[in-house]
Motif scaffolding. Structure first.
Motif, PDB file in Angstrom:
ATOM      1  N   ASP A  52      -8.052  -1.308   6.825  1.00  0.00           N
ATOM      2  CA  ASP A  52      -7.544  -2.177   7.889  1.00  0.00           C
ATOM      3  C   ASP A  52      -6.523  -1.440   8.758  1.00  0.00           C
ATOM      4  N   HIS A  69      -0.996   5.632   3.123  1.00  0.00           N
ATOM      5  CA  HIS A  69      -1.616   5.212   4.378  1.00  0.00           C
ATOM      6  C   HIS A  69      -1.239   6.212   5.468  1.00  0.00           C
ATOM      7  N   ARG A  71       0.829  -1.206   0.000  1.00  0.00           N
ATOM      8  CA  ARG A  71       0.000   0.000   0.000  1.00  0.00           C
ATOM      9  C   ARG A  71       0.862   1.254   0.000  1.00  0.00           C
ATOM     10  N   PRO A  93     -12.796   2.928   4.685  1.00  0.00           N
ATOM     11  CA  PRO A  93     -11.530   2.885   3.933  1.00  0.00           C
ATOM     12  C   PRO A  93     -11.172   4.266   3.390  1.00  0.00           C
ATOM     13  N   GLY A 128      -4.354   0.376  -1.948  1.00  0.00           N
ATOM     14  CA  GLY A 128      -3.817  -0.956  -2.172  1.00  0.00           C
ATOM     15  C   GLY A 128      -3.703  -1.284  -3.652  1.00  0.00           C
ATOM     16  N   LEU A 166      -8.112   1.109   1.371  1.00  0.00           N
ATOM     17  CA  LEU A 166      -8.074   0.109   2.427  1.00  0.00           C
ATOM     18  C   LEU A 166      -8.577   0.710   3.732  1.00  0.00           C
TER      19      LEU A 166
END
Length: 447
Positions: free
Chosen positions: A247, A222, A219, A274, A239, A245
């Motif tokens: 997570d 982030h 990724r 996300p 991603g 994303l």
């Protein structure tokens, strides 16, 4: 008339109670009578409140900063000055000789007194793999008029990328992920050890961190932060195939940077959607704050989430405000901004861009004592959470995807690079320009 029960308590008992109260409640208590005013005005009490609301490191750094200025200031007045912070002073730093190429989505860290710039993207969508450093010191905002000199370090390791995270862990750097100019998402973890060779020269020794078979998926863009030099938490990003994303992963560094281990955090209850281009800022103990970013539908966000990993089950909590009661007192949705923890338990949010890619130049503070009282149920704190600051001097102006970091005093923030507002440069191709200037932004405190 019978005396109030508190009047029968001793000084130490009252002091232990006052340490648990919000600062406003302590001030109200002091107004009740002369004896209480004396008790509620002691340096011992207000130093404890500063350490509680700002964190022990920040309070200790403030004490050092005051000593360097030869300023003997009561802790109560210092608390009040920081609480009423309303302005910043900015200037563009003068540089002699070669400078880093203009860029965005790079990393900027202040480690052992050295500013370190790594990677990023530049004109033509190419990634950079160069590393630049300049010494600015670790004091309470280096106001020296001396000209800075950038030094370029050997490059190639780690390989070039943009949209990575580079997190300060003690006097080392931990880098994760990013995207290269072929669009390949990365998920490698690197450690950079700072080696000072002489007063004005340093180098960084990079090595891949051994993290075992379990890692986050590749990724870039982030958000990441370090918790007490023991853990790194990352969230979201872009991603494979451009998907956003949502997570959350934790890197355990309890082995002292000799090795590490990644594990995915189990999300319970509501959690952030996300996103990419958002920020994650450690606020002390086991808590961090997530703000903004770009969602899966390319919507730009301004939601605030508190994440606490101290419980058996880590928990996200959205801090929803009644917008009708605080209209005009919230930062607009943004992506590619910076969010830096500064003195006084405040997160300083700067810049970013909106859904139309219009860059911003506004500075906001998110007050953490008010935020924590708000999340505990005190709705009246909503109006005090956000505050827009005015900027004096040479403002960095509109930009997004810049780098920002703070010195050890928490009073001085450095800003480098980023994408510059297209409206200011209409002749530039594709309506954007990369910037390569270095700015210093200081809190204006009347000490």
């Amino acid at each position: 008339m019978e005396a109030a029960p508190v009047a029968h308590l001793g000084y130490d008992q009252v002091l232990s109670i006052l340490r648990l109260l919000p600062a406003e409640a302590v001030v109200s208590f002091a107004a009740t009578c002369r004896a209480f005013r004396d008790w509620a005005s002691t340096d011992v009490l207000w130093e404890a409140l500063c350490r509680r609301d700002w964190g022990a490191r920040a309070a200790a750094a403030a004490a050092v900063a005051l000593a360097e200025r030869r300023c003997r200031l009561p802790w109560r007045r210092l608390y009040a000055e920081v609480a009423r912070l309303g302005a910043l002073s900015a200037r563009r730093l003068r540089v002699k000789g070669l400078s880093p190429r203009p860029r965005a989505s790079h990393s900027l860290n202040l480690v052992a007194g050295w500013l370190v710039v790594f990677g990023g993207g530049c004109e033509g969508g190419r990634h950079l793999d160069d590393i630049w450093t300049t010494y600015v010191g670790n004091g309470a905002g280096n106001r020296s008029s001396s000209v800075l000199c950038w030094q370029q370090l050997p490059s190639g390791t780690p390989n070039g990328r943009f949209g990575h995270s580079c997190t300060l862990v003690g006097d080392a750097l931990v880098m994760f992920g990013g995207i290269n100019d072929r669009g390949l998402r990365l998920n490698d973890t690197w450690v950079g050890q700072i080696i000072s060779e002489e007063p004005c020269k340093m180098r960084i020794s990079w090595r891949l961190l051994e993290v075992g078979p379990i890692t986050p998926s590749p990724r870039g863009a982030h958000a990441a932060c370090c918790l007490d030099d023991k853990f790194i938490v990352i969230h979201g990003g872009i991603g494979v195939h451009g998907s956003r994303l949502g997570d959350t992963w934790l890197l355990d560094l309890s082995d002292g940077l000799r090795s590490g281990s990644w594990r995915q955090m189990e999300d319970t209850g509501p959690f952030p959607s996300p996103r990419s281009g958002h920020t994650l800022t450690w606020i002390g103990e086991t808590r961090m704050v997530l703000f903004g970013g770009r969602g899966s539908e390319y919507d730009v966000l301004n939601d605030v989430w508190l994440f606490d990993i101290g419980n058996h089950l880590p928990q996200w909590k959205e801090l929803k405000c009644d917008l009708s009661s605080i209209l005009g007192e919230l930062p607009s949705p943004r992506v590619g901004h910076s969010a830096t923890l500064v003195l006084g338990g405040k997160i300083l949010v700067y810049g970013g861009e909106d859904s139309q890619r219009r860059r911003m130049d506004d500075f906001w503070t998110l007050d953490l004592p008010a935020l924590l009282q708000f999340q505990s149920g005190s709705r009246k704190m909503a109006k005090r959470m956000w505050k827009k600051l005015r900027t004096n001097g040479q403002s960095p102006h509109c930009r997004s995807f810049h780098g920002a970091c703070v010195d050890t005093s928490g009073c001085c923030v450095y800003v480098f690079g980023g994408m510059v507002d297209a409206l200011a440069h209409p002749a530039e191709s594709l309506g954007l320009r990369f910037d390569g200037q270095l700015y210093q932004v200081e809190l204006v405190l009347h000490l």
